[in-house]
Write an enzyme that holds these catalytic residues in place. Structure first.
Site, short mmCIF file in Angstrom:
data_model
loop_
_atom_site.label_atom_id
_atom_site.label_comp_id
_atom_site.label_asym_id
_atom_site.label_seq_id
_atom_site.Cartn_x
_atom_site.Cartn_y
_atom_site.Cartn_z
N ASP A 177 0.49 14.71 -10.70
CA ASP A 177 -0.71 14.93 -11.52
C ASP A 177 -1.44 13.59 -11.65
O ASP A 177 -1.01 12.71 -12.39
CB ASP A 177 -0.34 15.46 -12.90
CG ASP A 177 0.18 16.90 -12.86
OD1 ASP A 177 0.70 17.32 -11.80
OD2 ASP A 177 0.06 17.61 -13.87
N LYS B 93 -7.25 20.05 -12.63
CA LYS B 93 -6.62 20.15 -13.95
C LYS B 93 -7.56 19.59 -14.99
O LYS B 93 -8.25 18.60 -14.74
CB LYS B 93 -5.30 19.35 -13.90
CG LYS B 93 -4.56 19.22 -15.21
CD LYS B 93 -3.20 18.52 -15.00
CE LYS B 93 -2.56 18.14 -16.32
NZ LYS B 93 -1.30 17.40 -16.16
N LYS C 299 -5.41 24.18 -13.56
CA LYS C 299 -4.44 23.95 -14.62
C LYS C 299 -5.12 23.46 -15.88
O LYS C 299 -5.52 22.30 -15.95
CB LYS C 299 -3.38 22.93 -14.16
CG LYS C 299 -2.36 22.56 -15.25
CD LYS C 299 -1.29 21.61 -14.74
CE LYS C 299 -0.42 21.10 -15.88
NZ LYS C 299 0.57 20.11 -15.44
#
Lengths: 535, 336
Positions: B168, B236, B272
């Protein structure tokens, strides 16, 4: 089963305690009607809901007489601040009974519960709250100091937003000091009758609000009644014309809110995803039973294919079905007559060469249903581009330049509303300025607020509802001449016990005590005599 | 930057495919600035209306289990210890002590230095594709991203080498907000390359936009396109360290970009939302938004995740209620 076939989530009907039959609401009480009663059904399954009384002209006489009595003896004498208190009370009762009203509305009208719950009923309360605030501020309504009420208002409302249209009519009329005789549409009388119960609960003086049910005859009896001072009508242009004809020369004031064929203009710099939502909301909200619906999509030619493509995939996610299910997006068509009309005009659209696309959805076997439909390749001369369909049918036309968009948008006998979609503020203002429509929405559609006036150009009617302008439609300047009412002999006969308005301006003093409100002093004497001295 | 001296960008496949072989900062900027605008009122209205869906009975039961499968169970604190991470892994392996049949989250998400602990604790249970749980590591000087590219790449390589399945990363919001889109782009391409393992496979790359700092929906749309063009597998919303974190309108907007990318190329990109989703009720609104925007085929751990820490226990309480018919309390789910 996929997730998207959400399990049923029906709103419970048990909150509704309906009677088997409803009478007319006259002078604060439910009374029997003289005509043959009729049955109101649920358009989603054609099951009967309740038996409704039919008012004939004698019943309308009684209702108007009750309204006149209440006007002369109580309501016109009451201080504005006290009228406001009653309106605030009604608004709060609407909120308290919101769920019940929403269920009744969806049951009787066929609209999805999420619309009646999230749009109709909250707006009804908002309308009463808004006009409650106006009741003691009439000096600021734009008609000079001490404007006066008109008297008895006859109000006839349509079936598409039964309770909301009632609020649009009754709230400003009462705030301005008028009393009313209201007729709900024949197919959707239920919530008006529940509203009558709220009127009783609020302890509104008898006769201030009267509700008579029935069909066109009943409406005509109200319109033609000589003791009615004001007619407010929302409905079809044909009936509006008839009303204008029959009231001509009588001195009755009228407000007409009629049909529409609104253009929803999408420029190529529009916020595309929101524009798609706006198009959907513009024409498929309330099954397209909206006089201001964006039924003509005018899309800039260079983005036509993309818009149609996106629109189709969005429409494929709409959920059609049981109006009482909380996940339903598209409910039932209100009546078999309306369904037939929608079918006919759609068939004509195909015959005239437009390309028809219908969202893939299963229609229930019972009830009145029409799947969301769009027509492309529509030309301005096609009937689907000119006639108001009043159903979930969108006609798509294209344009190349802002000038062409404006010309096409204005090329209609109607002029109720329009929409403009663009990220460019200056373009929105320039286009909106030239659209001949009473309401122009920018980057949104079908948004309503009690503070905003609503009404049409051309064949969409005249007069405004909502805001200060909507209040002005129920007021006359202090200096205005008072209308000369000519009472028909039958009317006088029916009301033998009532003091004659023409000859006894001071009558009704005894009745004033029932107002209970501390009104006696401030303006009653003057308004009473203004009304009574006959012109 | 001028036309005479165009700044060439790293030739990421997707960008070359869409914008052409002579990929420059200029061509990227033209594309991003040419995207259709976002009307904030309309977007929020649509999100709110999706939030009113009423999910009951069988649909709710399916939704609850699906949410658990989509969770990246997360601990990202300065105070994280090996003990805390082991406890988190244990929770992921057995979310509900009273029900061995309870589905498991998709991944555990930890800081880079905790990857070896998580890998060790998972043992044979590591790997989403083999029926286990992935290890996700935040990298690239998370959460601020304020470090040199060399440090960010080292951070990434370190986590991948330690066994992380997913990275991430955060974008350089400073560069983005000052209009240096090419810099943000090149950095994502470089980090993606740093995700490459010795065997030639890649750790999955989630690109964190930190929408709370981008501030406008137009920026979120541009950053989403930029991240996809540069090669992100997931986009995300947030680090969870900046408020506001994930919101329904922002997530809806990112899903719309993903839907448009899919219409254009047939390729599926994951989304996400992370931070601030604490209740089952909220999480269900996200599921509805996914299903009605991109389609319910997106409701798999390969295409949609929740970044959350406290969400799991609320979902477990709801799950227990659906199974038993009565409410239990916070003492009937374990703290990790």
């Amino acid at each position: 089963m996929g997730f998207l076939e959400y399990a049923p989530a029906p709103e419970s009907r048990s909150i509704l305690q309906l009677r088997d039959r409803y009478g007319l609401f006259i002078d604060g009480q439910f009374v029997d009607g003289s005509g043959d009663p009729f049955t109101t059904i649920s358009p989603a399954d054609e099951q009967p809901i309740a038996e409704i009384a039919r008012a004939d002209s004698a019943d309308v006489d009684k209702a108007v007489a009750a309204a006149r009595r209440a006007y002369d003896q109580v309501w016109s004498r009451m201080r504005g601040s006290d009228r406001g208190k009653y309106l605030f009370r009604i608004a709060r009762l609407v909120q308290e009974r919101a769920r019940e009203l929403a269920v009744a509305e969806s049951l009787d009208n066929g609209k999805p519960i999420k619309e009646s719950r999230d749009v109709d009923v909250p707006l009804v309360a908002a309308w009463f709250f808004y006009y409650a605030g106006w009741a003691d501020k009439l000096d600021h309504a734009g008609l000079g100091a001490d404007p006066k009420a008109l008297g008895v208002a006859g109000q006839i409302i349509p079936w598409n937003f039964p309770l909301l249209m009632l609020a649009w009519k009754i709230a400003p009329a009462l705030a301005a000091g008028n009393t009313v005789v209201l007729k709900p549409a024949e197919t959707t009388p239920l919530t008006a009758l529940l509203f009558a119960e709220i009127v009783q609960q609020a302890d509104l003086p008898p006769g201030v609000v009267n509700i008579v049910t029935g069909a066109g005859d009943t409406g005509a009896a109200i319109v033609d009644h000589p003791d009615v001072d004001k007619i407010a009508f929302t409905g079809s242009t044909d009936v509006g014309r008839a009303i204008a004809r029959s009231t001509a020369g009588t001195g009755k004031k009228i407000t007409l809110e009629l049909g529409g064929k609104a253009a929803n203009i999408v420029f190529d710099d529009a916020p595309i995803d929101q524009a798609i939502e706006g198009i959907v909301n513009g024409i498929f909200f309330n099954q397209g039973h909206v006089c201001c619906a964006g039924s003509r999509l005018l899309v800039q030619e260079n983005i036509h294919d993309e818009v149609i493509d996106r629109l189709k995939s969005r429409l494929s996610t709409l959920r059609l079905g049981d109006p009482l299910d909380k996940n339903t997006d598209i409910g039932a068509i209100n009546s078999s007559e309306q369904l037939e009309r929608i079918r006919q005009i759609s068939a004509i659209g195909e015959e005239e060469g437009a390309e028809r696309w219908t969202a893939p959805c299963e229609l229930p076997s019972q009830g009145f249903w029409f799947a969301p439909t769009i027509f492309t390749n529509v030309s301005t001369s096609n009937r689907i581009a000119r006639d108001e369909i009043f159903g979930p049918v969108l006609s798509v036309l294209t344009f190349r330049t802002p000038d062409e968009a404006i010309k096409k948008a204005n090329n209609t006998p109607y002029g109720l509303s329009a929409g403009v979609w663009s990220e460019k503020g200056s373009r929105i203002l320039a286009v909106a300025d030239q659209l001949r429509a009473g309401v122009v929405w920018a980057n949104t559609f079908n948004r309503f607020d009690p503070a905003s006036p609503f009404g049409g150009y051309k064949e969409s009617g005249f007069g405004r509802e909502g805001g200060r302008h909507g209040l002005g439609a129920y007021l006359a300047p202090a200096s205005a001449p008072v209308r000369n009412r000519v009472l028909a002999p039958t009317d006088a006969g029916d009301d033998a016990g009532r003091p004659s308005l023409e000859t006894q301006p001071a009558a009704g003093a005894t009745g004033a005590s029932e107002s209970g409100a501390s009104s006696g002093g401030s303006k009653p004497k003057s308004s009473r005599s203004k009304k009574g001295e006959a012109k | 930057m001028t036309l005479e001296h165009p700044v060439a960008l790293a030739p990421a496949d997707r960008a070359v495919q869409l914008l052409g072989g002579d990929l420059t900062e200029k061509s990227l900027r033209l594309h991003l600035e040419g995207l259709s605008g976002v009307d904030a009122v309309g977007l929020e209205q649509r999100a709110a209306s999706l939030g009113t869906r009423s999910i009951k009975t069988t649909s709710k039961a399916w939704a609850i289990d699906t949410i658990i499968r989509l969770v990246d169970l997360t601990t990202l604190e300065g105070a994280d210890t090996p003990g805390k991470v082991r406890s988190l892994v244990a929770k992921a392996l057995q979310p509900d002590a009273s029900d061995p049949g309870c589905p498991r989250p998709a991944a555990v998400c930890v800081y880079g230095d905790m990857v070896p602990i998580a890998v060790d604790a998972l043992g044979a249970n590591q790997g989403l594709d083999t029926g286990g749980i992935n290890v996700a590591a935040v990298a690239t000087a998370f959460p601020s991203g304020r470090a040199s590219l060399a440090v960010k790449l080292a951070d990434t390589r370190d986590a991948v080498a330690a066994g992380a399945d997913e990275i991430d990363m955060v974008i350089d919001r400073g560069a983005f907000l000052s209009g240096r889109y090419g810099r943000v782009f090149d950095e994502i391409v470089a980090v993606k390359e740093a995700c490459r393992r010795d065997d030639g496979s890649y750790a999955h790359l989630k690109v964190i936009l930190e929408t709370g700092e981008l501030n406008t929906y137009d920026n979120v749309r541009r950053a989403s396109w930029l991240s996809i063009l540069a090669g992100g597998d997931f986009i995300k919303t947030s680090t969870g360290k900046v408020s506001p974190a994930a919101t329904l309108p922002v997530t809806l907007l990112m899903l719309e970009v993903v839907r448009d990318w899919h219409r254009l190329t047939g390729e599926q990109i994951g989304v996400k939302p992370a931070g601030g989703i604490r209740t089952s009720k909220d999480a269900i609104k996200y599921l509805v938004t996914v299903a009605e925007t991109v389609g319910e085929q997106w409701l798999t751990p390969h295409l949609f995740r929740f970044g959350a820490s406290s969400l799991l226990n609320d979902v477990l309480l709801q799950r227990q209620r659906l199974r038993s018919g009565h409410y239990s309390g916070p003492d009937y789910v374990t703290v990790d």
